[in-house]
Design an enzyme around this catalytic site. Sequence first.
Site, PDB file in Angstrom:
ATOM      1  CG  LEU A  55       9.577  -5.409 -25.340  1.00  0.00           C
ATOM      2  CD1 LEU A  55       8.162  -4.838 -25.197  1.00  0.00           C
ATOM      3  CD2 LEU A  55       9.687  -6.263 -26.600  1.00  0.00           C
ATOM      4  CB  ALA A 111      11.997   2.175 -26.215  1.00  0.00           C
ATOM      5  CB  SER A 112      12.254  -1.896 -21.886  1.00  0.00           C
ATOM      6  OG  SER A 112      13.582  -2.386 -21.970  1.00  0.00           O
ATOM      7  CE  LYS A 116      17.413  -3.770 -23.995  1.00  0.00           C
ATOM      8  NZ  LYS A 116      16.290  -2.984 -24.538  1.00  0.00           N
ATOM      9  CB  SER A 123      19.185 -11.004 -24.943  1.00  0.00           C
ATOM     10  OG  SER A 123      18.928 -10.217 -23.810  1.00  0.00           O
TER      11      SER A 123
END
Length: 202
Positions: free
Chosen positions: A36, A38-39, A41, A109
């Site tokens: 998501l 703000a996770s 990544k 994605s």
Amino acid sequence: MAAPISQNIVWHEGVSQEQREELTGQRGVTIWFTGLSASGKSTLACALELELLQRKKRAFRLDGDNVRFGLNKDLGFSPKDREENIRRVGEVAKLVASSCTATLTAFISPYLADRALARKIHEESKIPFLEVFVDAPLEEVEKRDPKGLYAKARAGIIKEFTGITAPYEAPERPELHIKTAETSIEQGVAVIVKYLEDNKFI
């Protein structure tokens, strides 16, 4: 959106992948960060890129936002445009990884099928593809919300937003699963580096 194949183009063979790996002393691999907004990544990918470069390893990061300033600036966020966005990135990542570079991609994605296509693009060229699920609960990423996107989505300002008004299909069998609400960036990088070392990618 597949481009028509001209009858007047020919794939040119040159240095083999084996020769390139032997001469550079490194295997190419794509490390595909998905999760998501703000996770974590991009933060994780940036930290990993720096760690690899400091180890004198070839590494290059493709970031979801950055790619949309150039290569994919003609695409929006509809399911069809998201599909094409990931297809293009998959092709570019494959090319960069084939140069014996650890290629890091940080993209939401959200669809299983699109990530499966990116994996297939790599497998067809015998380039390793590692999916890293950067996992944080919705309440956590909404709390972070560094760009204010979740607030805009909740207010109806952004119509199609992953996790709120558009789906996120979590990976079913990722090579690595990192829970960023429980794991520091340093710990996450260490987990990925160990995986790369154990599998002789670096």
